[in-house]
Design an enzyme around this catalytic site. Structure first.
Site, short mmCIF file in Angstrom:
data_model
loop_
_atom_site.label_atom_id
_atom_site.label_comp_id
_atom_site.label_asym_id
_atom_site.label_seq_id
_atom_site.Cartn_x
_atom_site.Cartn_y
_atom_site.Cartn_z
N ASP A 105 -2.21 2.22 5.66
CA ASP A 105 -2.66 1.00 6.33
C ASP A 105 -3.59 1.33 7.50
O ASP A 105 -4.59 0.63 7.72
CB ASP A 105 -1.47 0.20 6.83
CG ASP A 105 -0.57 -0.28 5.71
OD1 ASP A 105 -1.04 -0.44 4.57
OD2 ASP A 105 0.63 -0.51 5.98
N ASP B 63 6.80 1.43 4.44
CA ASP B 63 6.27 1.28 5.80
C ASP B 63 7.27 1.87 6.77
O ASP B 63 8.48 1.82 6.54
CB ASP B 63 6.02 -0.19 6.12
CG ASP B 63 4.84 -0.79 5.36
OD1 ASP B 63 3.91 -0.04 5.04
OD2 ASP B 63 4.87 -1.99 5.09
#
Length: 178
Positions: free
Chosen positions: A152, A134
């Site tokens: 995401d 991330d």
């Protein structure tokens, strides 16, 4: 008020599959390229640079859990196989939804493609690295939204598109009370 009559029509399945596949490949490629760039330029657990001061940074975070840091804990070790199985089940559900014989419109098709691309991107990370990379960090003061990635975003935007599609579907299915 005139009656709304729903005329069933069959979608062009080849076109549907190509669109879902193309959208999924675009999301998957953007996701993997952006993660590769992050891995090569920013040390793990470090802030790379500020995009918008006081609001948005590029970071390098490794997430063992799922969305919003769910189950992102180091004291348990079953997340990887669990989320790989969940991802494979999600891919199966996307396949079933894609095969629907009803014309559900562009929000449905693009939504499935976005979710498919995102699911594949995070699945590839889990299978290859055991974690998900991330790097998008939004915050105000000390309050941080959990870091996330392109996959995401695909999943979230795709889910929103499916909700719009389901709402439109319900609106098209006005019962004939006569």
């Amino acid at each position: 008020m005139p009656k709304v009559v729903r005329v069933p029509c069959k979608p062009d399945m080849g076109r549907r599959y190509r669109t879902i596949g193309l959208v999924a490949v675009v999301i998957l490629v953007l996701d993997q390229l952006s993660k590769l760039w992050i891995q090569q330029t920013i040390p793990v657990w470090e802030k790379g640079f500020t995009v918008i001061p006081g609001f948005f940074d590029i970071v390098h975070i490794l997430n063992r859990g799922a969305a919003f840091g769910f189950l992102n804990r180091h004291d348990i070790d079953w997340q990887r196989p669990f989320f790989i199985v969940v991802s494979i089940l999600a891919l199966g559900l996307i396949w079933v939804l894609a095969r629907s014989q009803e014309d559900d419109g562009p929000f449905y098709v693009y939504g499935l493609g976005l979710i498919l691309g995102g699911a594949l991107g995070n699945l590839l990370d889990r299978a290859r690295l055991g974690v998900v990379v991330d790097f998008l960090d939004f915050y105000v003061g000390d309050m941080h939204w959990p870091a996330f990635n392109v996959a995401d975003m695909g999943i979230c935007v795709g889910a929103a598109a499916l909700l719009v599609s389901f709402y439109q579907q319900r609106r098209r299915c006005v019962p004939d009370n006569n």
